[in-house]
Design an enzyme around this catalytic site. Structure first.
Site, mmCIF file in Angstrom:
data_model
loop_
_atom_site.group_PDB
_atom_site.id
_atom_site.type_symbol
_atom_site.label_atom_id
_atom_site.label_comp_id
_atom_site.label_asym_id
_atom_site.label_seq_id
_atom_site.Cartn_x
_atom_site.Cartn_y
_atom_site.Cartn_z
ATOM 1 N N ASP A 199 -80.231 88.520 -19.926
ATOM 2 C CA ASP A 199 -80.138 89.203 -18.707
ATOM 3 C C ASP A 199 -78.618 89.453 -17.787
ATOM 4 O O ASP A 199 -77.977 88.556 -17.715
ATOM 5 C CB ASP A 199 -81.105 88.970 -17.469
ATOM 6 C CG ASP A 199 -81.257 89.999 -16.266
ATOM 7 O OD1 ASP A 199 -81.561 91.135 -16.777
ATOM 8 O OD2 ASP A 199 -80.927 89.375 -15.439
ATOM 9 N N GLU A 248 -77.088 75.177 -34.337
ATOM 10 C CA GLU A 248 -77.834 73.937 -34.631
ATOM 11 C C GLU A 248 -79.302 73.829 -35.018
ATOM 12 O O GLU A 248 -79.635 73.173 -35.873
ATOM 13 C CB GLU A 248 -77.734 73.046 -33.321
ATOM 14 C CG GLU A 248 -76.179 72.612 -32.886
ATOM 15 C CD GLU A 248 -76.253 72.027 -31.579
ATOM 16 O OE1 GLU A 248 -77.574 71.136 -31.336
ATOM 17 O OE2 GLU A 248 -75.043 71.787 -31.204
#
Length: 532
Positions: A199, A248
């Site tokens: 956002d 990751e």
């Protein structure tokens, strides 16, 4: 789950309080969403994006977050979120959640502690607390929601809030803020989510010194332009840091930027290979329904994103803008939010919206759908003032506050409100129009030619025919017709005029947004063709 799934994914936005209500309190919730996931699988989308469901006082429908690691009780629990993600994965759907890093709620523990400790407290440095200019705010920035972007606290200092006073902006120059959000990312990634919609991704970093504009300005949520508090270069260091975390995790977890910038090239900066994966294409959403404008914006969007190796994204509606069943027919279709949505001819509005949807779904890249558009829901323009909850509605300046009209809860079944939204006959949090009985999922399910059937057919054809076909080639056609091919065997033609146009069919008709007979494309109609 294939690699780079996001490059041509269709992602469906769920506004949790308006999607499905499991406990009958009139507000949608996570168990309600979880129960309706098979509907979304059958619709044919690849992923869902959930607007905020975190603990919040709900001053701005959850975009004022008090605790980023828990679920607001009105929506359920963390266990419900975990179960929703697991069920979605079992159905072959991915889950993207909203992240709100520009500001917190004024009820967040950090902000409450900063208020309690007073001027000079190190905790105030996590936000933008400043002394004023006498009795005036520290600078002349306006709030997106109207009025000044500063509120004074009892000890005399002021704090910055680019949105509502209940939404103080974080100071992203403070290392504790960056550390906190890295742990928030890991919390939800460990729970299993497939990514984040960021956002106000362009708003985290402010110009050093917070300089005044030197002019009177009124900003709109999706139309700010060049300013010292949006699209500063420093945001990109933040997203490079986040990208290392996302990478990751297995399965290509992604981040999508809600980023407004002065040019498409500046938007593309957010999706460079070491930053985020996608950025919303608000410029396309604001493009008028006219062949030249559409073609130019499509080319510009594809080109800008291709320059950094990213896919274009396409969307027509979301929780902040007037539904495209109305907006595309309003006099000023280029006004992104249709600041004061008007009533339009519902038949003409739906016809144009259906045509626009088939055009969007034929374009290369990723598509975002907003809940209810697959039902052809119109904007609700006659909500009484006493039920509206958009925090900007009662302000004298800034955004007009008419976002509630696109947030009315979905109709699922039955002939009277709340149309199966909840388990009993109690009212939903925003009233649903009587006309929605004919637009419910139940009313359209399995009905040839219904908008729901068209979406299901289009998404199935897109997955079968267009996945991986990255190229788009424009074709000549009559005036007012937009025509292009994709890959080796697909063509799309769009009549953007107000009259029928005779065309030379490029192949066998696959699907159309309206009746196509005898080589004549009706007004505001899109057709898909199989080209041998």
């Amino acid at each position: 789950m294939t690699e780079s799934w996001w490059r041509d994914a269709v992602i469906y936005q769920i506004y949790p309080r308006s999607f499905a209500d499991a406990n009958g309190d009139g507000i949608g919730d996570l168990p309600g969403i979880r129960a309706r996931l098979p509907y979304l699988r059958d619709l044919g989308v690849d992923a869902v994006w959930l607007s905020p469901f975190y603990l919040s006082p709900q001053a701005d429908a959850g975009y004022d977050v008090a605790d980023y690691r828990t679920v607001d009780p009105i929506f359920g629990s963390v266990g419900d979120a975990r179960g929703l993600v697991a069920d979605a994965h079992d159905l072959g759907l991915r889950v993207i959640v909203d992240l709100v890093p520009n500001h917190s709620s004024d009820q967040h523990i950090w902000f409450q502690q900063a208020l309690a400790e007073g001027p000079g407290s190190p905790l105030r440095e996590r936000y933008h607390f400043r002394d004023g200019r006498g009795d005036q705010p520290p600078n002349d920035w306006p709030s997106i929601f109207g009025g000044p972007a500063w509120t004074r606290v009892p000890d005399g200092q002021w704090y910055l809030h680019l949105f509502a006073p209940e939404q103080p902006d974080f100071n992203w120059d403070h290392p504790a803020v960056a550390d906190e959000f890295r742990t928030i990312l890991r919390f939800w990634l460990d729970l299993g989510v497939d990514g984040f919609r960021i956002d106000v991704a362009h708003g985290l970093v402010k110009e050093a010194g917070l300089p005044s504009l030197g002019r009177v300005a009124e900003w709109h949520l999706l139309d700010v332009g060049e300013s010292p508090c949006f699209d500063r270069d420093g945001v990109h260091d933040i997203y490079r840091s986040w990208r290392t975390i996302l990478d990751e995790y297995p399965g290509e977890r992604i981040a999508v930027a809600e980023a407004w910038a002065p040019t498409l090239a500046r938007v593309a900066d957010y999706v460079r290979p070491d930053e985020l994966h996608q950025a919303f294409n608000f410029s396309y959403l604001a493009t008028p329904w006219e062949p030249t404008a559409q073609r130019e914006m499509i080319d510009a969007s594809i080109g800008a994103m291709a320059a950094v190796g990213a896919p274009a994204t396409w969307t027509l509606s979301n929780h902040d803008v007037v539904r495209h069943t109305n907006r595309l027919l309003q006099a000023d279709a280029g006004d992104v939010a249709g600041r004061r949505p008007t009533e339009v001819d519902p038949v003409a509005g739906l016809r144009r919206a259906r045509a626009a949807t088939l055009l969007l779904l034929a374009l290369p890249g990723s598509a975002y759908l907003y809940q209810g558009e697959e039902l052809g829901l119109p904007e609700v323009t006659d909500l009484p003032p006493e039920v509206r909850q958009d925090p900007a509605f009662h302000r004298a300046t800034g955004q007009d506050g008419y976002r509630d009209g696109c947030r009315v809860p979905l109709p699922w079944s039955g002939t009277t409100a709340p149309y199966g939204f909840g388990p009993d006959s109690g009212p939903s949090w925003l009233p649903q129009p009587a006309s929605w009985a004919s637009l419910s999922v139940e009313a359209q399910d399995g009905v040839p030619g219904s908008t729901l059937s068209m979406y299901r057919e289009a998404l199935a054809l897109r997955r079968k025919t267009l996945t991986g076909a990255a190229t788009l080639t424009w074709q000549p056609g009559p005036t007012g017709i937009l025509s292009f091919t994709r890959g080796d065997g697909f063509a799309c033609t769009v009549n953007m005029t107000g009259a029928p146009v005779a065309i030379d069919p490029p192949g066998t008709l696959l699907l159309a947004s309206g009746p196509v007979e005898g080589g004549v494309l009706p007004p505001d109609t899109t057709a898909w063709w199989s080209v041998s």
